[in-house]
Design a protein around this motif. Structure first.
Motif, PDB file in Angstrom:
ATOM      1  N   THR A   1      43.709  36.252   3.144  1.00 20.73           N
ATOM      2  CA  THR A   1      42.458  35.520   3.344  1.00 20.73           C
ATOM      3  C   THR A   1      41.356  36.048   2.434  1.00 20.73           C
ATOM      4  O   THR A   1      40.491  35.291   1.978  1.00 20.73           O
ATOM      5  N   GLY A   2      41.387  37.348   2.143  1.00 24.25           N
ATOM      6  CA  GLY A   2      40.391  37.930   1.248  1.00 24.25           C
ATOM      7  C   GLY A   2      40.486  37.373  -0.154  1.00 24.25           C
ATOM      8  O   GLY A   2      39.470  37.060  -0.785  1.00 24.25           O
ATOM      9  N   PHE A   3      41.717  37.231  -0.649  1.00 23.86           N
ATOM     10  CA  PHE A   3      41.902  36.657  -1.987  1.00 23.86           C
ATOM     11  C   PHE A   3      41.444  35.204  -2.032  1.00 23.86           C
ATOM     12  O   PHE A   3      40.906  34.751  -3.042  1.00 23.86           O
ATOM     13  N   GLU A   4      41.666  34.480  -0.926  1.00 29.18           N
ATOM     14  CA  GLU A   4      41.201  33.095  -0.910  1.00 29.18           C
ATOM     15  C   GLU A   4      39.674  33.031  -0.884  1.00 29.18           C
ATOM     16  O   GLU A   4      39.072  32.157  -1.528  1.00 29.18           O
ATOM     17  N   ILE A   5      39.042  33.946  -0.178  1.00 28.70           N
ATOM     18  CA  ILE A   5      37.578  33.998  -0.164  1.00 28.70           C
ATOM     19  C   ILE A   5      37.051  34.242  -1.581  1.00 28.70           C
ATOM     20  O   ILE A   5      36.002  33.727  -1.971  1.00 28.70           O
ATOM     21  N   HIS A   6      37.806  35.016  -2.354  1.00 26.44           N
ATOM     22  CA  HIS A   6      37.435  35.282  -3.750  1.00 26.44           C
ATOM     23  C   HIS A   6      37.867  34.148  -4.677  1.00 26.44           C
ATOM     24  O   HIS A   6      37.774  34.274  -5.903  1.00 26.44           O
ATOM     25  N   ASP A   7      38.362  33.059  -4.087  1.00 22.22           N
ATOM     26  CA  ASP A   7      38.749  31.862  -4.844  1.00 22.22           C
ATOM     27  C   ASP A   7      39.933  32.103  -5.773  1.00 22.22           C
ATOM     28  O   ASP A   7      40.066  31.465  -6.819  1.00 22.22           O
ATOM     29  N   SER A   8      40.827  33.027  -5.373  1.00 22.62           N
ATOM     30  CA  SER A   8      42.026  33.288  -6.181  1.00 22.62           C
ATOM     31  C   SER A   8      43.060  32.177  -6.011  1.00 22.62           C
ATOM     32  O   SER A   8      43.859  31.916  -6.907  1.00 22.62           O
ATOM     33  N   PHE A   9      43.059  31.529  -4.850  1.00 28.80           N
ATOM     34  CA  PHE A   9      43.939  30.396  -4.577  1.00 28.80           C
ATOM     35  C   PHE A   9      43.359  29.636  -3.390  1.00 28.80           C
ATOM     36  O   PHE A   9      42.362  30.052  -2.795  1.00 28.80           O
ATOM     37  N   HIS A  10      43.971  28.531  -3.031  1.00 29.44           N
ATOM     38  CA  HIS A  10      43.483  27.727  -1.914  1.00 29.44           C
ATOM     39  C   HIS A  10      44.631  27.459  -0.943  1.00 29.44           C
ATOM     40  O   HIS A  10      45.632  26.871  -1.322  1.00 29.44           O
TER      41      HIS A  10
ATOM     42  N   PHE B   1      43.959  27.960   3.194  1.00 30.82           N
ATOM     43  CA  PHE B   1      43.335  27.536   4.447  1.00 30.82           C
ATOM     44  C   PHE B   1      42.048  26.746   4.216  1.00 30.82           C
ATOM     45  O   PHE B   1      41.621  25.984   5.081  1.00 30.82           O
ATOM     46  N   GLY B   2      41.442  26.963   3.071  1.00 25.08           N
ATOM     47  CA  GLY B   2      40.100  26.437   2.845  1.00 25.08           C
ATOM     48  C   GLY B   2      39.107  27.571   3.043  1.00 25.08           C
ATOM     49  O   GLY B   2      39.342  28.462   3.879  1.00 25.08           O
ATOM     50  N   PHE B   3      38.007  27.561   2.308  1.00 25.82           N
ATOM     51  CA  PHE B   3      37.085  28.685   2.299  1.00 25.82           C
ATOM     52  C   PHE B   3      36.560  29.031   3.697  1.00 25.82           C
ATOM     53  O   PHE B   3      36.601  30.189   4.120  1.00 25.82           O
ATOM     54  N   GLU B   4      36.067  28.035   4.426  1.00 25.00           N
ATOM     55  CA  GLU B   4      35.468  28.296   5.737  1.00 25.00           C
ATOM     56  C   GLU B   4      36.476  28.874   6.725  1.00 25.00           C
ATOM     57  O   GLU B   4      36.177  29.817   7.460  1.00 25.00           O
ATOM     58  N   LYS B   5      37.692  28.310   6.748  1.00 28.03           N
ATOM     59  CA  LYS B   5      38.720  28.824   7.651  1.00 28.03           C
ATOM     60  C   LYS B   5      39.170  30.224   7.216  1.00 28.03           C
ATOM     61  O   LYS B   5      39.432  31.088   8.065  1.00 28.03           O
ATOM     62  N   ALA B   6      39.250  30.446   5.900  1.00 26.67           N
ATOM     63  CA  ALA B   6      39.654  31.758   5.393  1.00 26.67           C
ATOM     64  C   ALA B   6      38.652  32.825   5.829  1.00 26.67           C
ATOM     65  O   ALA B   6      39.035  33.932   6.236  1.00 26.67           O
ATOM     66  N   VAL B   7      37.358  32.494   5.771  1.00 24.24           N
ATOM     67  CA  VAL B   7      36.318  33.430   6.210  1.00 24.24           C
ATOM     68  C   VAL B   7      36.449  33.704   7.705  1.00 24.24           C
ATOM     69  O   VAL B   7      36.374  34.865   8.150  1.00 24.24           O
ATOM     70  N   ALA B   8      36.661  32.651   8.489  1.00 26.19           N
ATOM     71  CA  ALA B   8      36.797  32.806   9.942  1.00 26.19           C
ATOM     72  C   ALA B   8      38.042  33.635  10.293  1.00 26.19           C
ATOM     73  O   ALA B   8      37.986  34.524  11.150  1.00 26.19           O
ATOM     74  N   PHE B   9      39.167  33.336   9.637  1.00 23.58           N
ATOM     75  CA  PHE B   9      40.403  34.077   9.876  1.00 23.58           C
ATOM     76  C   PHE B   9      40.250  35.543   9.462  1.00 23.58           C
ATOM     77  O   PHE B   9      40.743  36.456  10.136  1.00 23.58           O
ATOM     78  N   HIS B  10      39.587  35.754   8.336  1.00 22.38           N
ATOM     79  CA  HIS B  10      39.384  37.108   7.824  1.00 22.38           C
ATOM     80  C   HIS B  10      38.551  37.930   8.807  1.00 22.38           C
ATOM     81  O   HIS B  10      38.865  39.088   9.098  1.00 22.38           O
ATOM     82  N   ARG B  11      37.511  37.296   9.347  1.00 20.60           N
ATOM     83  CA  ARG B  11      36.644  37.973  10.310  1.00 20.60           C
ATOM     84  C   ARG B  11      37.406  38.294  11.599  1.00 20.60           C
ATOM     85  O   ARG B  11      37.320  39.406  12.120  1.00 20.60           O
ATOM     86  N   SER B  12      38.185  37.329  12.101  1.00 24.16           N
ATOM     87  CA  SER B  12      38.948  37.536  13.339  1.00 24.16           C
ATOM     88  C   SER B  12      39.988  38.642  13.164  1.00 24.16           C
ATOM     89  O   SER B  12      40.154  39.501  14.042  1.00 24.16           O
ATOM     90  N   ALA B  13      40.686  38.615  12.018  1.00 22.81           N
ATOM     91  CA  ALA B  13      41.704  39.632  11.748  1.00 22.81           C
ATOM     92  C   ALA B  13      41.081  41.016  11.631  1.00 22.81           C
ATOM     93  O   ALA B  13      41.675  42.018  12.058  1.00 22.81           O
ATOM     94  N   SER B  14      39.875  41.080  11.075  1.00 26.32           N
ATOM     95  CA  SER B  14      39.199  42.373  10.935  1.00 26.32           C
ATOM     96  C   SER B  14      38.849  42.942  12.309  1.00 26.32           C
ATOM     97  O   SER B  14      38.958  44.152  12.536  1.00 26.32           O
ATOM     98  N   TYR B  15      38.435  42.074  13.245  1.00 29.96           N
ATOM     99  CA  TYR B  15      38.140  42.533  14.607  1.00 29.96           C
ATOM    100  C   TYR B  15      39.417  43.035  15.296  1.00 29.96           C
ATOM    101  O   TYR B  15      39.395  44.039  16.014  1.00 29.96           O
ATOM    102  N   LEU B  16      40.511  42.316  15.086  1.00 28.39           N
ATOM    103  CA  LEU B  16      41.787  42.737  15.673  1.00 28.39           C
ATOM    104  C   LEU B  16      42.217  44.091  15.109  1.00 28.39           C
ATOM    105  O   LEU B  16      42.717  44.950  15.850  1.00 28.39           O
ATOM    106  N   LEU B  17      42.011  44.280  13.800  1.00 28.93           N
ATOM    107  CA  LEU B  17      42.372  45.554  13.175  1.00 28.93           C
ATOM    108  C   LEU B  17      41.510  46.689  13.716  1.00 28.93           C
ATOM    109  O   LEU B  17      42.013  47.790  13.972  1.00 28.93           O
ATOM    110  N   LEU B  18      40.224  46.421  13.917  1.00 30.97           N
ATOM    111  CA  LEU B  18      39.333  47.436  14.490  1.00 30.97           C
ATOM    112  C   LEU B  18      39.791  47.829  15.896  1.00 30.97           C
ATOM    113  O   LEU B  18      39.793  49.013  16.254  1.00 30.97           O
TER     114      LEU B  18
END
Length: 216
Positions: free
Chosen positions: A28-37, A39-56
């Motif tokens: 999801t981080g690479f997609e946020i950096h526009d390396s590929f497409h 999930f889509g930018f907004e979903k990638a950001v949301a997924f990235h944030r959720s996964a970061s909370y789970l990792l914490l």
């Protein structure tokens, strides 16, 4: 050779969940950096944030587990046989030389692994987590003049987070490669799935007494 129950259930659960979350965060981080497409930018950001909370959350539980079980002692670095261990991985194992250290329940990590894993826990992981939290809540910190007081531009935080992410990915890649350096290519991976591993010296027996002779 004897087969010993060396990795406990939570240890294996924590290991595989952490690996999955790191890979998903990288994706999801690479997609946020526009390396590929994907999930889509907004979903990638949301997924990235959720996964970061789970990792914490996972990290919090793993820290509690390590200290309550005494497993944190596995990461105490030592320079004894460190040079021999480096030589083994770079030259010795390709010549069929014996492993310079003996793995056991009390000593799951060799000297090089202990140093590298400690660096992961004290440098790489905090670097990614702290920069990620600063990036996510930059506006909140900025409103309260916290970031201004620290004098950290948002661009620097993004660079630090990306650098930490690449270091983390490099660690994972090397870690995956190192799993192939056991008695067979799949020995270490099977051990982290089942908990059982073939050891050269089985002096250490777990509290459950779970030890059995190898079938080989």
């Amino acid at each position: 050779m004897q087969k010993v129950y060396i990795y406990k259930k939570f240890e294996r659960f924590w290991h595989w969940c952490q690996a999955a979350l790191i890979f998903f965060l990288a994706l999801t981080g690479f997609e946020i950096h526009d390396s590929f497409h994907l999930f889509g930018f907004e979903k990638a950001v949301a997924f990235h944030r959720s996964a970061s909370y789970l990792l914490l959350g996972l990290i919090a539980f793993s820290i509690f587990w390590h200290f309550t079980t005494g497993e944190w002692k596995q990461y105490i670095p030592t320079f004894s046989k460190l040079q021999a261990q480096i030589r083994y991985y770079t030259i010795g194992m390709f010549k069929g030389e014996p492993h310079p250290t003996i793995k056991s329940v009390r000593k799951k990590l060799n000297p090089l692994q202990a140093v590298v894993y400690l660096g992961f826990k004290l440098v790489m992981a905090p670097m990614v987590i702290l920069s990620g939290l600063l990036y996510m809540y930059y506006k909140s910190f900025d409103v309260n003049d916290m970031v201004v007081a620290l004098n950290i531009p948002l661009e620097w935080i993004a660079v630090i987070h990306t650098l930490g992410a690449f270091l983390l990915i490099s660690f994972v890649v090397v870690h995956v490669y190192m799993t192939t350096t056991g008695h067979t290519i799949t020995t270490n991976i099977k051990a982290m799935i089942t908990g059982w591993e073939e050891l050269e010296d089985a002096e250490d027996i777990t509290e459950e007494g779970k030890i059995k002779k190898s079938q080989s």
